[in-house]
Write an enzyme that holds these catalytic residues in place. Structure first.
Site, short mmCIF file in Angstrom:
data_model
loop_
_atom_site.label_atom_id
_atom_site.label_comp_id
_atom_site.label_asym_id
_atom_site.label_seq_id
_atom_site.Cartn_x
_atom_site.Cartn_y
_atom_site.Cartn_z
CB CYS B 184 -0.90 0.03 1.23
SG CYS B 184 -1.94 -1.42 1.42
NE ARG B 233 -9.57 2.81 -3.37
CZ ARG B 233 -9.29 2.94 -4.67
NH1 ARG B 233 -9.82 3.92 -5.36
NH2 ARG B 233 -8.53 2.08 -5.29
CB CYS B 237 -6.00 -0.60 -2.77
SG CYS B 237 -6.20 1.19 -2.80
#
Lengths: 103, 276
Positions: B184, B233, B237
């Protein structure tokens, strides 16, 4: 089944500003679904707004208008407490009418 | 078509970054004006998410399921049964009845399945709405989060399980994996960067980016014409990182949400937001 519109009408001076949020898929007829088949066109083709029985806005729309369209316009001659009525009609022949009080 | 676009845009990004080390070169300095911000300003207070909020309000009050009860009379989101004001600003949190740390989405699911007796598989199948196929979870999420508008995000992490969730979420955030060796933090670990015209908020620690980002989810995604939640969301990702599909309501999803939420502490909720 259609979902209600959200309409807000506010008076400033001699002008009424109307904001309308419509719930509609607005399918262009060009989009394909996950299996590759064309999704049939279905969009709002006509919008009409009236106040005291008099049309204040008429619009012919096409497939280029976005999903869940947002429409804002102004007109003169409305007064607080009166009602603004908005109607849309789509290509499937479905139609929806909602109203809001001018504040 | 949406998936195709997603793959295509990602592919283009890779091409632009080819020739140099991948993870470090995918981001550019923030120079362009933010067209999404201008678009947002044109809408003013009107966000199509309102349509979801209104539907969510009806669903919250509707008597449903085999147990014939409404969420308003049976669902505890951490503030007491039926109370939604401020609830989202204090989630995820530990719930004694399920003995788990839960985020809003997984808690709503618990309320609908255990509280109302609704079919879990059917709700999960419809977790992400599309067009006429509307998601109850997304409508309820919009309604619940709207009631936290203006409330400051606060997660004291008093329970050991909450601390554990935060630590695991942090570990996942920095964990590099997948075919592209992405974490991330590869995209969300620096200030003032972007991919094409998309701003990349720095979510690796507490700060303005973390607050502004977390406070505006769930949000209406204009490109999809749908309200999406944090579960969506984060799941997207994972897809962009080429990681295995993130299970909705899983511990990994909740822990990551906990990490992001804690970093956003002090920020004032302003959701549902309006996103590209």
């Amino acid at each position: 089944m259609t979902d209600p519109m959200r309409i807000r009408a506010s008076l400033t001076g001699d002008t009424v500003e109307v904001k309308v949020l419509m719930s509609h898929p607005m399918e262009t007829g060009l989009r394909k679904d996950a299996s590759g088949k064309l999704v049939p066109a279905r969009y709002i083709k006509n919008v009409k707004a009236s106040c005291k029985g008099k049309d204040v806005l008429t619009a012919d729309w096409g497939p280029a208008v976005s999903k869940n369209p947002f429409l804002a316009f102004r007109f003169k001659g409305g007064a607080a407490g009166e009602k603004v009525t908005v109607t849309w009609t789509d290509t499937a022949g479905e139609s929806r009418t909602d109203e809001a009080e001018i504040r | 078509m949406r998936l195709k676009i997603g793959k295509l845009t990602f592919w283009l990004t890779i091409v632009a970054g080819a020739g140099t080390s991948l993870a470090g070169s995918l981001v550019w300095a923030q120079t362009a004006p933010d067209p999404v911000a201008e678009y947002r300003a044109m809408f003013g207070d009107d966000n199509p998410a309102v349509l979801w909020t209104l539907r969510g309000q009806d669903l919250w009050k509707e008597v449903r399921g085999s147990k014939h009860v409404s969420l308003a009379k049976s669902c505890d989101l951490g503030m007491g049964t039926g109370i939604i004001k401020g609830a989202y600003a204090h989630l995820p949190r530990y719930f004694a009845d399920t003995k788990k740390v839960q985020d809003m989405e997984s808690r709503l699911l618990t309320c609908m399945v255990d509280g109302q007796g609704m079919d879990k598989a059917a709700i999960l199948k419809n977790r992400f709405g599309e067009g006429d196929r509307k998601s109850d979870l997304e409508a309820l999420a919009a309604y619940v989060v709207d009631a936290s508008n203006g409330v400051a995000i606060s997660l004291p992490l008093e329970h050991p399980e909450e601390k554990r969730a935060y630590a695991l979420g942090k570990a996942i955030f920095f964990y590099r994996a997948g075919t592209h060796d992405f974490s991330c933090a590869s995209c969300h670990g620096q200030v003032g960067k972007r991919i094409r015209l998309q701003q990349l908020p720095d979510l690796a620690g507490p700060g303005k980016d973390a607050r502004d980002t977390y406070a505006t989810w769930p949000a209406y995604r204009v490109s999809q014409g749908e309200v999406r939640t944090m579960e969506w969301r984060i799941g997207d990702c994972f897809r962009q990182q080429r990681l295995p599909q993130l299970k909705y309501g899983s511990e990994a999803a909740i822990d990551l949400t906990m990490f992001l939420a804690k970093n956003a502490e002090g920020g004032k909720m302003a959701a549902p937001g309006l996103k590209r």
